[in-house]
Design a protein around this motif. Structure first.
Motif, PDB file in Angstrom:
ATOM      1  N   VAL A 173       0.693  -1.310  -0.029  1.00 35.58           N
ATOM      2  CA  VAL A 173       0.011  -0.127   0.045  1.00 35.58           C
ATOM      3  C   VAL A 173       0.903   1.175  -0.104  1.00 35.58           C
ATOM      4  O   VAL A 173       0.847   2.005   0.950  1.00 35.58           O
ATOM      5  N   PRO A 174       1.612   1.575  -0.895  1.00 36.34           N
ATOM      6  CA  PRO A 174       2.733   2.468  -1.129  1.00 36.34           C
ATOM      7  C   PRO A 174       1.828   3.791  -0.761  1.00 36.34           C
ATOM      8  O   PRO A 174       2.612   4.933  -0.234  1.00 36.34           O
ATOM      9  N   ASP A 175       0.708   4.298  -1.504  1.00 40.47           N
ATOM     10  CA  ASP A 175       0.298   5.444  -1.417  1.00 40.47           C
ATOM     11  C   ASP A 175      -0.187   5.833   0.138  1.00 40.47           C
ATOM     12  O   ASP A 175      -0.153   6.869   0.485  1.00 40.47           O
ATOM     13  N   GLU A 176      -0.987   4.642   0.885  1.00 44.34           N
ATOM     14  CA  GLU A 176      -1.381   4.663   2.104  1.00 44.34           C
ATOM     15  C   GLU A 176      -0.457   5.176   3.128  1.00 44.34           C
ATOM     16  O   GLU A 176      -0.309   5.918   3.885  1.00 44.34           O
ATOM     17  N   ILE A 177       0.766   4.491   2.935  1.00 44.38           N
ATOM     18  CA  ILE A 177       1.943   4.536   3.818  1.00 44.38           C
ATOM     19  C   ILE A 177       2.664   5.976   3.703  1.00 44.38           C
ATOM     20  O   ILE A 177       2.759   6.778   4.792  1.00 44.38           O
ATOM     21  N   GLU A 178       2.550   6.227   2.319  1.00 42.12           N
ATOM     22  CA  GLU A 178       3.121   7.532   2.171  1.00 42.12           C
ATOM     23  C   GLU A 178       2.167   8.928   2.699  1.00 42.12           C
ATOM     24  O   GLU A 178       2.645   9.937   3.214  1.00 42.12           O
ATOM     25  N   ARG A 179       0.892   8.594   2.730  1.00 39.49           N
ATOM     26  CA  ARG A 179      -0.260   9.632   3.275  1.00 39.49           C
ATOM     27  C   ARG A 179       0.219   9.758   4.844  1.00 39.49           C
ATOM     28  O   ARG A 179       0.132  10.646   5.480  1.00 39.49           O
ATOM     29  N   VAL A 180       0.329   8.300   5.446  1.00 37.88           N
ATOM     30  CA  VAL A 180       0.737   8.297   6.659  1.00 37.88           C
ATOM     31  C   VAL A 180       1.967   9.247   7.142  1.00 37.88           C
ATOM     32  O   VAL A 180       2.191  10.090   8.071  1.00 37.88           O
ATOM     33  N   LEU A 181       3.142   8.921   6.342  1.00 35.93           N
ATOM     34  CA  LEU A 181       4.395   9.638   6.697  1.00 35.93           C
ATOM     35  C   LEU A 181       4.072  11.088   6.444  1.00 35.93           C
ATOM     36  O   LEU A 181       4.885  11.990   7.264  1.00 35.93           O
ATOM     37  N   VAL A 182       3.542  11.503   5.304  1.00 41.00           N
ATOM     38  CA  VAL A 182       2.841  12.933   5.160  1.00 41.00           C
ATOM     39  C   VAL A 182       2.455  13.626   6.326  1.00 41.00           C
ATOM     40  O   VAL A 182       2.805  14.800   6.768  1.00 41.00           O
ATOM     41  N   GLY A 183       1.356  12.905   7.020  1.00 49.88           N
ATOM     42  CA  GLY A 183       0.858  13.269   8.007  1.00 49.88           C
ATOM     43  C   GLY A 183       1.478  13.493   9.417  1.00 49.88           C
ATOM     44  O   GLY A 183       1.573  14.421   9.844  1.00 49.88           O
ATOM     45  N   ILE A 184       2.603  12.786   9.371  1.00 47.79           N
ATOM     46  CA  ILE A 184       3.756  12.415  10.557  1.00 47.79           C
ATOM     47  C   ILE A 184       4.419  13.894  10.255  1.00 47.79           C
ATOM     48  O   ILE A 184       4.816  14.736  11.105  1.00 47.79           O
ATOM     49  N   GLN A 185       4.657  14.135   8.959  1.00 44.36           N
ATOM     50  CA  GLN A 185       5.747  15.388   8.681  1.00 44.36           C
ATOM     51  C   GLN A 185       4.751  16.578   8.928  1.00 44.36           C
ATOM     52  O   GLN A 185       5.440  17.636   9.728  1.00 44.36           O
ATOM     53  N   ALA A 186       3.614  16.676   8.785  1.00 45.43           N
ATOM     54  CA  ALA A 186       2.532  17.745   9.024  1.00 45.43           C
ATOM     55  C   ALA A 186       2.335  17.965  10.580  1.00 45.43           C
ATOM     56  O   ALA A 186       2.464  19.218  11.154  1.00 45.43           O
ATOM     57  N   TYR A 187       2.440  16.691  11.263  1.00 41.66           N
ATOM     58  CA  TYR A 187       2.423  17.028  12.703  1.00 41.66           C
ATOM     59  C   TYR A 187       3.654  17.519  13.251  1.00 41.66           C
ATOM     60  O   TYR A 187       3.548  18.399  14.238  1.00 41.66           O
ATOM     61  N   LEU A 188       4.835  16.974  12.779  1.00 45.91           N
ATOM     62  CA  LEU A 188       6.198  17.795  13.162  1.00 45.91           C
ATOM     63  C   LEU A 188       6.258  19.161  12.914  1.00 45.91           C
ATOM     64  O   LEU A 188       6.897  19.747  13.596  1.00 45.91           O
ATOM     65  N   SER A 189       5.410  19.486  12.168  1.00 44.84           N
ATOM     66  CA  SER A 189       5.463  21.080  11.825  1.00 44.84           C
ATOM     67  C   SER A 189       4.528  21.824  12.652  1.00 44.84           C
ATOM     68  O   SER A 189       4.549  23.320  12.734  1.00 44.84           O
ATOM     69  N   ILE A 190       3.646  21.184  13.255  1.00 46.73           N
ATOM     70  CA  ILE A 190       2.783  22.009  14.057  1.00 46.73           C
ATOM     71  C   ILE A 190       3.104  21.830  15.576  1.00 46.73           C
ATOM     72  O   ILE A 190       2.606  22.740  16.330  1.00 46.73           O
ATOM     73  N   ARG A 191       3.779  20.747  15.846  1.00 46.85           N
ATOM     74  CA  ARG A 191       4.176  20.636  17.475  1.00 46.85           C
ATOM     75  C   ARG A 191       5.336  21.520  17.732  1.00 46.85           C
ATOM     76  O   ARG A 191       5.944  21.989  16.882  1.00 46.85           O
TER      77      ARG A 191
END
Length: 848
Positions: A173-191
C-alpha cells in the motif's frame, strides 16, 4: 512446563528444545507442528500463552507473527480469536495509558501484517487514528497542547513499528503509507520542539534547548526517513516470514475494528502558568521519555551500525530489561543473545548506562542494573568487562559536565559494581586527582567512590585495594571511630562533665525510664550548666552507648528518644541537636546520615530543622567537596515525600473499601426492608415480616455493615485530615528549602549582568588568573594542577546542580504549591537568573 510451552518460550534460541540449531525456519516449523496438535487438546490455553510470550519477549515478535500466520492456514477460528484478543488488549492499553503495552501491541500487529494475517489497510487505519489524535491534541483551538507528550508518544509508536513492517507496507500500500508519513511530517510542523534541558545527563553550559538539538520525535523521524530512502532494508529485525511467503499468501485476512484513543484532559479553566505547567508535568509523567541516548564511546566503535539498527537494538535491550526485571540471569542471557547479526557490546553498555543515569528517574532501582551488568560481565567475560571499564573511563573524563543526580547514581553503581569484583580497579590511572584542588569534580568523584566502598566493606580492605596508588589513601574517610568527648585518660581526674556522662551511662545500664532520666537531667544538669552543656552531655553519652552497631543506635533512640524530644522541642534547638550528632560522628559520614535519618523517623527532629542545619555555615562550605550534606537533605526530603505517598495510598485503599462497604450496607438495608414488608403466618395469625430468626439475622447484618461503613468513613476523614496537614507542612518545607538555596546562592553567585548562563559562570572562573585554583599547594610543596574553574564558581555549579536535582526529583509535590512559591520565592528583582534557570530546567517549564 509442558513441551509446547517450552517450545514457544525458547523459539529462536540455541538449546536442547531445538537441538542447538539456530535456524529460525526449523524452529518455526517444529513449534508449528507441536502447537497445531496441541490446539485440538487445549486450544483455550495456547492463545493466551502465545500472546504473553509475544508481549514479554518482544524481540521474538517476528517469529511469533510467522507462527500465527502458519496457524492461520489451518485454524482460522483460533487466529481470529487471537487477533481479537490483541485488539482488545490494545484498546485496554490505550484507555489506561499503558505505554509499554501500546507500543508492543502495535509492533505485534505490524508483524501480523507481514504474515498475511491482517490487511495493510486495517493497520493504516490504526496509524491514522493515532496520528489524528496526536494532531488534535497539539491544536491550540481544539486540543490541549500541554499534553503534547501524549501526542508525541502516539507518533513515536507509529514510527517505532515501521522497522518491523515498513517494507511490506511500502510494497503493498505505497500510497497509504506515504499518506501516513506525510501526516507525521505535518504533525512535526505544528508541534513544539520539546526542550528537555533539565533532563540532559550532560550539561556543557551551553544552551541545550536550541532547535538545532533534535528531540526524540525529530530524531526518530530522521532515522525512519533514512530507512525509507534505503528501501526499508535493515539488519536488526529478523524476517522469518519470507521463508514461508509462498504458503502464507493463502491465509485468510482478519479484520481489525476501529480503535479509540484516550482524550487528554481539557485545558485548565484557569490559564495561569502554574495550572498549565502542572498539566504539562502530568503529561510528561504519564508518557515519559523511554531513554536518552548516551554517546560516550568513539564513533568508530559503533559506526558500522545504521542509525535505525541502533534504535532497534536499544528497543530490544530496553524491552528485555523491562519484562525480565524479576529474573536477572535470564535478563542478562537474553541481552547477550539478541537476534542481530552484528556485535553490539558498546551499544549495550551505552544503553545500560543511559538507564542508570536517566532523568528524572530510571524505571528501576540502580541495584537492578548493577546485577544485570555483573551477570553480563560473567556471561561475556572476554568482551563486556572491558567495555564497561571503557564506559566508566569515558564518563569519568566528562564528570564535570554530568548532572549532579546522575553523578550520585554513577557513584552508587560504580562502588557497588567494584564490591562484586573484589574492589579491583587500576586506581593508578586516576592517582593524578590528588594534584587537583579538593573541589575538582574528578577528585570528589574518586573520594566519594572510595567512601562508598568503605561502607560496603571495611577500611583496611579498601586501603589494600588501592595499593597501586597508595597516595589515594588521603581520600579515604577517617579510620578513627566516634569522637566521644568524655573519654577518661589515665592519671587525670574526672571533669565535672565526665562525671555527669558517667552517671548518665550508669542510669542507662540500670534501665531507668526516659521520664526518670529527664527528671534527673532537669534537676541536676540543666539548672547548673545550662542548655548547651546539657545537650552536649546527653547527646555524647547516649550516642556513645548506641555506637556499637545500628541495632544499638535504634535501641537507644527508641528507649530514650523522648529525652531528645523534651530537650529540643523547637527547630532552633533541633538544629543544635543535629550539630551535636554531626560532631560525635564527624569521622563516620554513614553513621551521621543514619543517625539523623532515624531521628527524623522517630520525630525527634523535623524536616525543617534538617534543612536549616544543612544550610548552616558548617555545611555550606562543604557543598562542592562532599556529598554528605546532600545525602542527609535527600533523606529528609525522601521521608517527607514517602509519607505523602503512603497517606495517598491509604486514602485510595480506604475509598475503595468504603465503596464496597456502602454497597454491602445498602444491600443489607434493602433485604431487611423487603423482609419487613412481607406477610407471614405465626401460629396461624398473619404478621408483618418474616420469621423472627431471619429478621434478627437481617437486623444484625444491617447493624454490622452500617458500623463498618461508619468506621471506614471515620478512618477516611482522619487520613484526609492527616494528608491536608502533611500538605501544609510540605508547603512550609518547600518554601524553606528554596529560600535557603536562594539565600546561599545570592551570597556567592556573580552579578546577574556578568553571569546569565552556566557558560558565563564557567568562563568567569576560567578567565580569572587570580583564582584560588592556582594557589592551592599539595602537601609536598608542589603546585596543584590548574583546575578548569575556580573554587567559588565550582561551588555555585555544584549547588545549582543540586537545586535542579531536588526540584526535578520532587516536582510532583512542588507543582501544587507553585503559585505560593512563585509569589514568595521565585519573583522579585533580586532573584538571580541562574537560580530561576535551575528551577525552570528541572520543571521543564519557563518561570520568566
Amino acid at each position: 512446563m509442558s513441551n509446547w510451552k517450552t517450545l514457544l518460550l525458547r523459539i529462536g534460541e540455541k538449546g536442547p528444545e531445538y537441538g542447538t540449531s539456530s535456524d529460525y525456519k526449523e524452529h518455526i516449523e517444529t513449534c508449528f507442528g507441536v502447537i497445531r496438535r496441541e490446539l485440538e487438546r487445549s486450544g483455550d490455553q495456547v492463545s493466551p500463552y502465545l500472546l504473553q510470550c509475544a508481549e514479554q519477549l518482544p524481540h521474538k515478535i517476528p517469529l511469533y507473527g510467522t507462527l500465527i500466520g502458519l496457524l492461520n492456514l489451518e485454524n482460522e477460528d483460533f487466529v481470529q480469536k487471537t487477533v481479537e484478543s490483541v485488539q482488545a488488549d490494545l484498546q485496554v492499553a490505550l484507555d489506561s495509558g499503558n505505554c509499554n503495552n501500546i507500543r508492543i501491541l502495535l509492533r505485534f500487529l505490524t508483524s501480523l501484517l507481514c504474515s498475511k494475517v491482517i490487511q495493510p489497510a486495517y493497520l493504516i487505519v490504526v496509524f491514522e487514528t493515532l496520528l489524528s489524535s496526536a494532531a488534535t491534541t497539539v491544536d491550540e483551538e481544539k486540543g490541549n497542547p500541554s499534553w503534547q507528550a501524549q501526542a508525541d508518544f502516539y507518533v513515536i509508536c507509529i514510527l517505532s513499528s515501521l522497522p518491523w513492517g515498513g517494507a511490506e507496507l511500502a510494497e503493498q500500500v505505497p500510497d497509504e503509507i506515504e499518506r501516513v508519513l506525510v501526516g507525521i511530517q505535518a504533525y512535526l510542523s505544528i508541534r513544539k520542539h520539546s526542550s528537555t534541558s533539565g533532563l540532559n545527563i550532560f550539561h556543557n553550559g551551553e544552551s541545550e534547548s536550541s532547535p538545532a538539538e533534535k528531540d526524540l520525535v525529530e530524531d526518530l523521524w530522521d532515522r525512519i526517513q533514512s530507512l525509507a530512502s534505503n528501501g526499508w532494508k535493515l539488519d536488526s529485525v529478523p524476517r522469518p516470514h519470507l521463508s514461508f511467503e509462498a504458503q502464507l499468501v493463502a491465509g485468510k485476512f482478519h479484520e481489525l475494528r476501529p480503535i479509540k484513543c484516550m482524550e487528554p484532559p481539557s485545558p485548565p479553566s484557569d490559564l495561569s502558568r502554574a495550572h498549565i505547567g502542572k498539566q504539562k508535568h502530568d503529561a510528561l509523567m504519564r508518557y515519559p521519555q523511554r531513554t536518552r541516548r548516551l554517546n560516550i564511546f568513539p564513533a568508530n566503535k559503533t559506526e558500522d551500525v545504521q542509525p535505525i539498527d541502533r534504535f532497534v537494538v536499544e528497543e530490544y535491550l530496553l524491552d528485555v530489561l523491562l519484562y525480565l526485571n524479576g529474573c536477572r540471569k535470564e535478563c542478562a542471557s537474553y541481552m547477550a543473545n539478541l537476534p542481530v547479526p552484528f556485535r553490539y557490546e558498546y551499544l549495550m553498555a551505552e544503553t545500560l548506562f543511559s538507564q542508570i543515569l536517566l532523568l528524572p528517574q530510571p524505571p528501576f532501582k540502580t541495584l537492578y542494573y548493577t546485577l544485570v551488568i555483573m551477570d553480563l560481565c560473567k556471561a561475556l567475560p572476554g568482551a563486556f568487562p572491558a567495555v564497561v571499564a571503557g564506559a566508566v573511563r569515558a564518563l569519568f573524563e566528562k564528570i564535570s559536565e554530568l548532572d549532579m543526580e546522575s553523578r550520585t547514581r554513577l557513584i552508587l553503581w560504580f562502588s557497588h559494581h567494584l564490591s562484586n569484583f573484589q574492589f579491583i580497579w587500576p586506581w593508578e590511572e586516576w592517582a593524578y586527582v590528588l594534584d587537583l584542588p579538593k573541589w575538582a569534580p574528578k577528585r570528589v568523584f574518586v573520594q566519594e567512590v572510595l567512601q562508598r566502598e568503605v561502607r560496603l566493606s571495611y577500611w583496611d580492605k579498601i586501603k589494600q585495594s588501592i595499593e597501586s596508588a597508595s597516595a589515594l589513601e588521603e581520600l579515604l574517610p577517617a579510620k578513627a571511630g566516634p569522637a566521644y568527648m568524655y573519654s577518661l585518660e589515665e592519671g587525670k581526674e574526672k571533669t565535672e562533665e565526665q562525671q555527669l556522662s558517667a552517671e548518665l551511662n550508669k542510669k542507662v545500664k540500670e534501665k531507668q525510664s526516659a521520664r526518670d532520666m529527664m527528671s534527673w537531667i532537669e534537676e541536676t544538669i540543666y539548672p547548673v550548666h545550662g542548655f548547651e552543656i546539657t545537650l552536649t552531655v546527653v547527646v555524647q553519652s547516649l550516642l556513645d552507648i548506641g555506637s556499637k552497631s545500628f541495632t544499638h543506635l535504634v535501641t537507644v533512640l527508641e528507649r530514650y528518644g523522648q529525652v531528645f524530644a523534651k530537650l529540643c522541642p523547637d527547630n532552633d534547638k533541633q538544629v543544635m541537636l543535629l550539630s551535636q550528632v554531626s560532631t560525635y560522628w564527624k569521622n563516620n559520614v554513614q553513621m551521621t546520615a543514619v543517625a539523623i535519618d532515624r531521628m527524623m523517623g522517630y520525630r525527634l527532629v523535623s524536616n525543617l530543622a534538617i534543612v536549616r542545619w544543612v544550610f548552616s555555615p558548617e555545611n555550606v562550605d562543604q557543598f562542592h567537596v562532599s556529598d554528605q550534606p546532600w545525602e542527609i537533605l535527600g533523606n529528609a526530603l525522601n521521608k517527607t515525600y514517602n509519607r505523602l505517598s503512603d497517606l495517598r495510598k491509604e486514602i485510595s485503599n480506604i475509598t475503595k473499601n468504603l465503596l464496597v462497604a456502602e454497597k454491602a450496607s445498602s444491600n443489607a438495608r434493602i433485604e431487611l426492608e423487603a423482609a419487613e414488608s412481607k406477610l407471614s403466618l405465626v401460629d396461624g395469625v398473619p404478621v408483618l415480616g418474616e420469621n423472627p430468626a431471619k429478621m434478627k439475622r437481617l437486623k444484625s447484618t444491617v447493624e454490622k455493615t452500617g458500623e463498618a461503613e461508619v468506621s471506614l468513613r471515620e478512618s477516611l476523614e482522619a487520613k484526609e485530615a492527616l494528608l491536608n496537614r502533611a500538605l501544609s507542612e510540605t508547603e512550609v518545607l518547600l518554601l524553606s528549602l528554596f529560600q535557603s538555596f536562594l539565600a546561599v546562592l545570592k551570597e556567592r553567585l556573580p552579578e546577574s549582568t556578568k553571569a546569565r548562563s552556566l557558560q558565563d559562570l564557567k568562563s568567569i572562573g576560567a578567565e580569572d588568573e587570580n583564582s584560588s585554583a592556582m594557589e592551592v599547594d599539595s602537601e609536598n610543596g608542589n603546585p596543584k594542577k590548574k583546575c578548569e574553574i575556580g573554587e567559588r564558581e565550582q561551588w555555585c555549579l555544584s549547588t545549582l546542580g543540586y537545586l535542579t536535582a531536588f526540584t526535578r526529583q520532587y516536582a510532583n509535590e512542588i507543582w501544587p504549591h507553585m503559585e505560593k512559591l512563585e509569589s514568595e520565592v521565585f519573583s522579585g528583582d533580586d532573584v538571580h537568573p541562574l537560580f530561576l534557570e535551575a528551577i525552570s530546567s528541572a520543571l521543564q517549564f519557563p518561570l520568566q
